[in-house]
Write a protein that holds these residues in place. Structure first.
Motif, mmCIF file in Angstrom:
data_model
loop_
_atom_site.group_PDB
_atom_site.id
_atom_site.type_symbol
_atom_site.label_atom_id
_atom_site.label_comp_id
_atom_site.label_asym_id
_atom_site.label_seq_id
_atom_site.Cartn_x
_atom_site.Cartn_y
_atom_site.Cartn_z
ATOM 1 N N ARG A 143 33.934 41.567 43.524
ATOM 2 C CA ARG A 143 34.530 40.809 44.077
ATOM 3 C C ARG A 143 33.595 39.706 44.993
ATOM 4 O O ARG A 143 34.027 38.680 45.214
ATOM 5 C CB ARG A 143 35.806 40.916 44.450
ATOM 6 N N LEU A 144 32.456 40.300 45.519
ATOM 7 C CA LEU A 144 31.633 39.991 46.748
ATOM 8 C C LEU A 144 30.544 38.918 45.626
ATOM 9 O O LEU A 144 30.663 38.176 46.412
ATOM 10 C CB LEU A 144 30.681 40.344 47.335
ATOM 11 N N VAL A 145 29.846 39.341 44.685
ATOM 12 C CA VAL A 145 29.347 38.049 43.753
ATOM 13 C C VAL A 145 29.932 37.306 43.309
ATOM 14 O O VAL A 145 29.585 35.882 43.645
ATOM 15 C CB VAL A 145 28.708 39.179 42.506
ATOM 16 N N LEU A 146 32.090 37.632 42.800
ATOM 17 C CA LEU A 146 32.543 36.303 42.763
ATOM 18 C C LEU A 146 32.823 35.200 43.343
ATOM 19 O O LEU A 146 33.124 33.781 42.842
ATOM 20 C CB LEU A 146 33.463 36.724 41.885
ATOM 21 N N ALA A 147 33.495 35.579 44.584
ATOM 22 C CA ALA A 147 33.925 34.628 46.001
ATOM 23 C C ALA A 147 32.998 33.975 45.935
ATOM 24 O O ALA A 147 33.141 32.740 45.207
ATOM 25 C CB ALA A 147 33.505 36.488 47.199
ATOM 26 N N THR A 206 34.256 42.641 34.683
ATOM 27 C CA THR A 206 34.726 44.271 34.788
ATOM 28 C C THR A 206 35.015 44.992 36.315
ATOM 29 O O THR A 206 34.424 45.180 37.095
ATOM 30 C CB THR A 206 33.985 45.626 33.605
ATOM 31 N N LEU A 207 35.992 44.221 36.882
ATOM 32 C CA LEU A 207 36.223 44.864 38.206
ATOM 33 C C LEU A 207 37.084 45.805 39.049
ATOM 34 O O LEU A 207 37.036 46.262 39.662
ATOM 35 C CB LEU A 207 36.990 42.938 38.691
ATOM 36 N N THR A 208 37.843 45.912 37.940
ATOM 37 C CA THR A 208 38.764 47.479 38.454
ATOM 38 C C THR A 208 39.280 48.088 37.784
ATOM 39 O O THR A 208 39.338 48.415 36.960
ATOM 40 C CB THR A 208 40.525 47.462 39.309
#
Length: 483
Positions: free
Chosen positions: A334-338, A358-360
């Motif tokens: 999520r940090l990369v995507l943010a 492939t987040l969670t």
């Protein structure tokens, strides 16, 4: 095993193995003109004695000749045609027969491009990743399509592009972490320039200047570089807003300082599957010369523990200006995507943004390996994704977003924290986190593909390993709604 397909505009053949299509009841009157009288009588008698529970029957006419009948309903769906092709491959992959003629004139159902879908199913099922085996499977299946109903050159190219894009995504996911680290990944994406794609790479120096600190924080414990890469396809002559696709590319995820358990950590090579889908999709669009403007954006990092690694408790400022408290370094995607999401929205001003990751692990608990989790701020885009997913059997299931979840990721020390420590709603709070980085109300959808990107046991159109899930889904969305 390699499947080779060729086309010949002839109707009759004395090939040793010939494939015909018939209706559900195995009525063979439509193939009478293509085989001898004795063969027709022989097959007719055998069909009468069989319980017709299977969709594919084959008859040994001699030691060197088979006649194969493939049955389908008149209202067959494209996904059913693909599954039929996969079933054909399963039957004959171990056969001594490796040369087949498919008679296109025998097709009786009403599905447009039936043969294209059937052949795509064969090819998708045939995929294997044996690059690092000293003894490779050298076997080949040669399929020749004959008759007057062979797919047009345009359709041939379309299906080839879908296959190539899916295989490219599968190849990327299948590579081990010591080979496909972010530096190598960038080289492979750059090589796609030859397909007509415009590639721009932002290295660490450029990312620091831009202020992409949430992305950079994930990769700072690795000796490998961290990157943001944009991949543009301009299939329209105008400057209309592009469709945007954003992918998580964590090439290997140890969890960082919040180290994962050792068991199954080897599977974390596929934590870059979201980015692989985006890259594979962009390759497909370029190969089939799609009439659309599109951009793919991927964040490429490696999440490693080390002397310079990000720590739990660190606070970083994102590209958007919002600050994030890092409570768990294993909630890194999520940090990369943010940063990638905000940059994509600001830079390209797209019609919509779809991110894949492939987040969670929580989404696997919810949906297993049957559906990807869909989270969105837009009903229209959600419905289009659901419809496309049903058509290609890459299904999505919409999950809730609600402002009441925000309190679970609010931080006392920063604008937000990167995990929900209260517990529960793990996939939703991750999506809720991402939504905060869509600043201008752009239609957005997040696909959590953790349960779909890799299959240990195989599925209808793959034999185990990387699935390439998402390439065909997004291609269908574009083809049906935006071209």
């Amino acid at each position: 095993m390699t499947v080779l397909v060729s086309y010949k505009n002839i109707s009759k053949t004395n090939s040793s193995n010939i494939v015909f299509f018939v209706d559900e009841k195995f009525n063979i009157s439509n193939i009478k003109n293509y085989i001898s009288r004795s063969e027709f009588s022989f097959i007719s008698d055998l069909i009468k004695s069989k319980k017709l529970t299977k969709k594919i029957l084959y008859f040994d006419i001699s030691s060197k000749r088979q006649i194969i009948l493939v049955s389908s309903s008149g209202k067959i769906k494209s996904s059913e045609a693909e599954n039929l092709g996969a079933e054909f491959y399963n039957i004959f992959k171990t056969s001594t027969q490796k040369e087949f003629i498919i008679n296109s004139d025998s097709v009786t159902n009403n599905l447009i491009n039936f043969l294209g879908y059937f052949l795509l199913g064969i090819q998708l099922k045939s995929y294997s990743f044996d690059k690092y085996k000293s003894k490779k499977n050298q076997k080949k299946i040669n399929i020749t399509i004959t008759g007057k109903k062979i797919p047009s050159l345009k359709d041939q190219n379309k299906f080839k592009a879908i296959k190539e894009g899916t295989f490219y995504a599968r190849d990327l996911v299948s590579e081990p972490g010591n080979i496909l680290h972010p530096d190598e990944y960038v080289k492979r994406i750059r090589a796609l320039k030859k397909e007509g794609l415009q590639i721009k790479v932002y290295d660490e120096k450029k990312l620091k200047k831009l202020g992409m600190n949430t992305l950079l924080g994930v990769g700072q414990g690795s000796i490998r570089g961290s990157y943001l890469v944009t991949i543009e396809w301009k299939g329209l002559k105008d400057n209309s807003k592009p469709l945007a696709f954003v992918g998580k590319g964590v090439c290997f995820d140890t969890g960082g300082i919040s180290l994962k358990p050792a068991k199954f950590m080897e599977d974390m090579t596929y934590d870059m599957a979201g980015s692989a889908v985006v890259v594979g999709l962009m390759k497909s669009l370029a190969l089939r010369k799609a009439k659309v403007n599109a951009v793919g954006v991927v964040g490429l990092v490696e999440n490693m523990p080390g002397g310079n690694a990000q720590r739990p408790g660190d606070i970083v400022k994102s590209y958007s200006g919002k600050t994030v408290e890092i409570l768990n370094t294993d909630a890194e995607g999520r940090l990369v995507l943010a940063d990638a999401l905000t940059y994509t929205e600001e830079k390209f001003k797209p019609k919509f943004i779809i991110d894949l990751a492939t987040l969670t692990g929580a989404i696997i608990v919810s949906l297993g390996s049957e559906y990807a989790g869909l989270f969105s701020n837009n009903d229209k885009l959600s419905n289009e994704l659901i419809e496309a997913g049903e058509k290609v059997e890459e299904k999505v299931w919409r999950m809730p977003l609600n402002k009441n979840f925000d309190k679970l990721i609010d931080s006392k020390n920063a604008d937000m924290q990167n995990i929900n420590y209260v517990g529960g709603a793990g996939s939703t709070t991750a999506a809720q986190f991402l939504q905060r980085f869509i600043l201008n109300k752009t239609p957005w959808a997040h696909l959590d593909i953790a349960g779909m990107a890799f299959s240990k046991y195989g599925g209808a159109l793959n034999s185990g390993g990387a699935t390439g899930y998402g390439v065909r889904l997004l291609n269908k969305l574009i083809e049906d709604k935006y071209e």
